[in-house]
Design an enzyme around this catalytic site. Structure first.
Site, short mmCIF file in Angstrom:
data_model
loop_
_atom_site.label_atom_id
_atom_site.label_comp_id
_atom_site.label_asym_id
_atom_site.label_seq_id
_atom_site.Cartn_x
_atom_site.Cartn_y
_atom_site.Cartn_z
N PRO A 28 94.34 41.92 123.62
CA PRO A 28 93.42 40.68 123.06
C PRO A 28 93.14 39.91 124.11
O PRO A 28 93.82 39.44 124.78
CB PRO A 28 94.15 40.11 121.80
CG PRO A 28 95.40 41.21 121.35
CD PRO A 28 95.44 41.66 122.93
N GLU A 29 91.66 39.78 124.20
CA GLU A 29 91.07 38.76 125.47
C GLU A 29 90.36 37.66 124.51
O GLU A 29 90.38 37.62 123.28
CB GLU A 29 90.30 39.48 126.46
CG GLU A 29 91.03 40.52 127.11
CD GLU A 29 90.15 41.34 128.05
OE1 GLU A 29 89.01 40.70 128.48
OE2 GLU A 29 90.57 42.43 128.24
#
Ligand code: ZN
Length: 288
Positions: free
Chosen positions: A2-3
């Site tokens: 996840p960014e």
């Protein structure tokens, strides 16, 4: 992993579901990703969740604890930050009552409306901790500027001081917090900049293009709920859709949608980097 857009999507979901809720009970499975387990078990039960926000790739819940009579000094009143990093495969999801927990659920937090906030993480590269609000700068303070909050001028000025590969600079959380491999590669492709270029050697116009590309990519990804490559889901357990818009990330050997050349993968700054060899010209061998 996840960014920024995925974490932002999770946070927006949690902002609907959590503020105002009181934590009733905490149940723990494996705890090797928790900084101080005893502290977490002490502070969470009885706390009220007053807000949820994103800081880089961290999720920050503000907890408020009322002083309990008759011994307020023993009950740790005050404001605390409950900080969660999803790592590679973490999920932070609110479940309706009685829904069975998926495998690898290591933290279950019962709330006063009978829902449960659960942290699920097969690989356990995530991180979780509770700190008094005024101490959370020890974790969040070293992080750089949010790419959605920086101005174009500041962005160019920041790059101009960095004699490192642009890919490495964009990934460095101390410079810009929240970027990761996907959105770095996608932004560089849109700006037609090779990932191995030196940040300080980018021309004014190139840095301006990169700034615009980054804003567009991040905002479009947030609109589509992030990219679901492997494990990522939002706060309600739904996958994102931005992966269908990826132009280079994990597209090695496929045609560039702009020029038809085949997308390549190289290692820059120790990370896989996808790029178009025609649209994104390699730097000259001599130092720029
Ligand atoms: Zn191309």
């Amino acid at each position: 992993m996840p960014e920024l857009p995925e974490v932002e999507t999770v946070v927006r979901g949690l902002q609907v579901l959590l503020p105002g809720r009181r934590i009733a009970e905490v149940r723990l499975g494996k705890t090797d990703f928790i900084d101080d387990v005893a502290k977490l078990e002490e502070i969470l039960p009885g706390s009220r969740i007053s807000s949820v926000r994103r800081h880089g790739k961290f999720i920050v819940l503000l907890l408020e604890r009322a002083a309990a009579a008759p011994a307020p000094s023993q009950s740790a009143p005050g404001r605390f930050h409950f900080i969660v990093h999803l790592g590679m495969t973490g999920r932070l999801t609110v479940f309706p009552p009685l829904r069975p927990s998926p495998p690898h659920t290591h933290v279950s937090i019962s709330l006063d409306n009978d829902t449960e906030l659960r942290f699920t993480d097969p690989r356990r590269f995530g991180r979780m901790l509770v700190l008094p609000e005024q101490q959370s700068a020890s974790v969040l303070g070293p992080l750089g500027t949010d790419p959605l909050e920086i101005s174009a001028q500041e962005f160019r000025a920041r790059l101009a001081t960095k004699r490192a590969r642009i890919k490495a600079v964009l990934l460095d959380q101390r410079v810009f917090r929240g970027m990761g491999n996907i959105y770095t590669d996608e932004s560089l492709w849109r700006a037609r900049i090779h990932p191995a270029r030196l940040a300080s050697a980018l021309k004014h116009e190139e840095a301006a293009r990169l700034y615009r590309a980054m804003q567009q990519v991040l905002r479009a990804a947030i609109r589509l709920g992030g990219s679901s490559i492997s494990d990522y889901v939002n706060a309600e357990g739904q996958p994102g859709e931005f992966q269908i818009r990826h132009r280079v990330y994990q597209r090695e050997g496929k045609k560039c949608s702009r020029c038809g050349a085949l997308i390549r993968r190289i290692t820059v700054a120790g990370r896989s980097s996808y790029f178009c060899p025609r649209c994104q010209r390699a730097p000259r061998q001599r130092p720029e």
